[in-house]
Design a protein around this motif. Structure first.
Motif, PDB file in Angstrom:
ATOM      1  N   UNK A 148      10.735-125.759 -27.647  1.00  0.00           N
ATOM      2  CA  UNK A 148      11.975-125.242 -27.064  1.00  0.00           C
ATOM      3  C   UNK A 148      13.192-125.723 -27.848  1.00  0.00           C
ATOM      4  N   UNK A 149      13.149-126.958 -28.346  1.00  0.00           N
ATOM      5  CA  UNK A 149      14.263-127.467 -29.145  1.00  0.00           C
ATOM      6  C   UNK A 149      14.408-126.681 -30.438  1.00  0.00           C
ATOM      7  N   UNK A 150      13.288-126.288 -31.055  1.00  0.00           N
ATOM      8  CA  UNK A 150      13.355-125.458 -32.259  1.00  0.00           C
ATOM      9  C   UNK A 150      14.005-124.108 -31.953  1.00  0.00           C
ATOM     10  N   UNK A 151      13.572-123.489 -30.854  1.00  0.00           N
ATOM     11  CA  UNK A 151      14.152-122.202 -30.480  1.00  0.00           C
ATOM     12  C   UNK A 151      15.630-122.343 -30.123  1.00  0.00           C
ATOM     13  N   UNK A 152      15.982-123.404 -29.412  1.00  0.00           N
ATOM     14  CA  UNK A 152      17.376-123.641 -29.038  1.00  0.00           C
ATOM     15  C   UNK A 152      18.241-123.871 -30.268  1.00  0.00           C
ATOM     16  N   UNK A 153      17.718-124.641 -31.218  1.00  0.00           N
ATOM     17  CA  UNK A 153      18.473-124.888 -32.443  1.00  0.00           C
ATOM     18  C   UNK A 153      18.691-123.619 -33.239  1.00  0.00           C
ATOM     19  N   UNK A 154      17.666-122.788 -33.344  1.00  0.00           N
ATOM     20  CA  UNK A 154      17.824-121.546 -34.105  1.00  0.00           C
ATOM     21  C   UNK A 154      18.808-120.602 -33.419  1.00  0.00           C
ATOM     22  N   UNK A 155      18.759-120.534 -32.085  1.00  0.00           N
ATOM     23  CA  UNK A 155      19.695-119.669 -31.363  1.00  0.00           C
ATOM     24  C   UNK A 155      21.132-120.125 -31.573  1.00  0.00           C
ATOM     25  N   UNK A 156      21.392-121.439 -31.472  1.00  0.00           N
ATOM     26  CA  UNK A 156      22.747-121.939 -31.694  1.00  0.00           C
ATOM     27  C   UNK A 156      23.197-121.779 -33.131  1.00  0.00           C
TER      28      UNK A 156
END
Length: 497
Positions: A148-156
């Motif tokens: 989830x942190x990877x996905x959150x980082x890519x979205x931001x």
């Protein structure tokens, strides 16, 4: 006792009867290990706190829209240029909002530290075997947090709609279209039409500020509850057993230590944000579908995907009228799915193969004691490192004046051979270190004394070391550190007559 003291005691008692706050004081006396490696999870937690605080502040100024506007802000080189509202608001935060650039860079640095701390925390758990029963669920939660942190980082990372982040979104769109049968529809609905669409930023924004943070906070809460419910793992040492935890109590010692660590994390992130520039979107310019930035590199946590895409040859096949883009599907979809699938299943598979699934483990392994697990971990790390280097093969080739094609082939071969060599070498080193330790335990610790034997030769003196079992206290080793020679206490001198 004064009236105020009695009132406070009644309030505390009433709260304790309704909520597990004090539990008769047991919660405040809960022990936490003192070793520095156990602080990696706390660094991730406090980085997440900085992310939340700075992210809330940024939401007041950011506009998640792709409507085109003419930039008329404080950055002269871009005045009069047609940009998206998202890019315009990002420049406004950076140049026209007081303290905006500092907060924005703090948010970005905190995201990088957050993901790095989770990764290092997971490596510590893997190499020490802290994922074994009864902590398999916490391993699954931690790994899900990392995803989830990877996905959150890519979205931001994609929200500013600059040329660099737009290049990343173009790669994401290519990955979506590589999905068999449904790929085109997935990309169409995600971008709100043919690429580049008009809705991707608007859809990423609630995902970044609401859905993914909510899931992360929920999993962090469950993770911390399980940490409190299941006692901490600990390194072996004097008095350390499977039935206790040796360390500092939650209050006041550990609370003071943790508070100091939180302030240190916040201070270091603030210092880095003030002196180390990161993601200068104004130098990249607004995103245009017909332009690609030279030497564009994503943030490190998705660099392995970039490297995998660059190393796979251009393989394509046609099946029933559908084109299968193996050069995108294999590195960007199949490889991550296999990687995280293996990580999810590893605790259960290892315990079945070693026969340890039926008993609880609360003592950490030293990596040398598990040569196969340590070898697999090092091999996986080397595999990831090769992919990360491959993600910058063009920059490396230009910097060192080598052929990018030759470097790509070197990295392709390394991706296959380097993990195997790393596994074999690591396993051999672990076994050699374990054998050397066994010999030292059998022969004793050298005292430095040289004596002559009956045959006329010379031999060094050894002091016997008590052999220890896993989990048993090493009474012959001082300070609880492996390899520290035992010293006999000096006898007090007799007073002279």
């Amino acid at each position: 006792m004064s009236r105020a003291g009695r009132r406070a005691e009644r309030i505390a008692g009433a709260a304790d009867r309704r909520l597990p706050l004090l539990q008769g004081g047991a919660l405040l006396r809960k022990a936490f290990p003192e070793h520095w490696s156990f602080m990696l999870g706390e660094i991730a937690l406090y980085s997440l706190l900085v992310l939340i605080l700075t992210g809330v502040w940024l939401t007041f100024f950011f506009q998640p829209e792709m409507t085109e506007v003419v930039y008329d802000g404080s950055y002269p080189p871009l005045r009069g240029v047609l940009v998206s509202a998202a890019f315009d608001s990002t420049l406004n935060i950076s140049f026209d909002v007081r303290g905006g650039l500092l907060i924005r860079q703090m948010h970005h640095w905190a995201a990088l530290v957050f993901i790095a701390a989770i990764g290092l925390h997971m490596l510590r758990i893997f190499f020490t075997g802290a994922f074994r029963r009864p902590r398999e669920v916490n391993w699954v939660i931690g790994l899900t947090l990392f995803v989830l942190a990877l996905a959150e980082g890519f979205a931001g990372y994609s929200l500013p709609d600059d040329l660099l982040s737009g290049t990343g979104l173009r790669i994401a769109q290519g990955i979506m279209t590589s999905l068999p049968v449904v790929g085109t529809y997935v990309a169409f609905f995600a971008f709100g039409g043919p690429y580049p669409g008009h809705d991707i930023i608007t859809r990423l924004y609630p995902l970044h500020i609401l859905l993914l943070p909510g899931a992360i906070l929920a999993l962090v809460t469950v993770h911390l509850m399980l940490v409190f419910h299941l006692k901490h793992t600990q390194w072996r040492g004097p008095g350390h057993t499977n039935r206790n935890v040796v360390g500092k109590p939650l209050f006041p010692q550990f609370t003071a230590l943790s508070t100091g660590l939180s302030l240190t994390v916040g201070g270091v992130l603030t210092l880095m944000s003030g002196v180390a520039q990161i993601n200068p979107v104004w130098t990249y310019g607004p995103y245009r579908p017909d332009v690609d930035s030279t030497g564009s590199q994503p943030d490190w946590y998705v660099g392995f995907l970039e490297g995998a895409l660059r190393l796979v040859p251009p393989w394509e096949t046609n099946v029933a009228g559908h084109t299968l883009m193996w050069n995108v599907l294999l590195p960007a979809v199949v490889l991550p799915a296999l990687l995280f699938g293996v990580l999810y299943a590893y605790p259960f598979v290892e315990q079945r193969l070693t026969g340890e699934w039926y008993r609880e483990q609360h003592l950490c392994d030293r990596p040398r004691e598990r040569p196969v697990r340590t070898g697999l971990g090092v091999a996986g790390t080397v595999f990831y490192a090769v992919l990360l280097v491959a993600g910058a093969n063009d920059v490396i080739a230009q910097s060192f004046r080598v052929s990018v094609n030759a470097l790509t082939w070197i990295l392709r071969v390394s991706l296959v051979l380097a993990p195997v060599v790393a596994f074999l070498v690591t396993r051999w080193l672990c076994r050699a270190l374990t054998e050397a330790e066994r010999e030292r335990l059998a022969e004793g610790v050298p005292t430095g004394d040289i004596r002559q034997n009956v045959t006329g030769g010379y031999e060094s003196g050894h002091e016997p070391v008590e052999e220890f079992r896993p989990g048993a206290p090493r009474r012959a080793l001082t300070g609880g550190r492996t390899g520290t020679p035992s010293r006999r206490p000096r006898e007090p001198e007799r007073p002279s007559r």
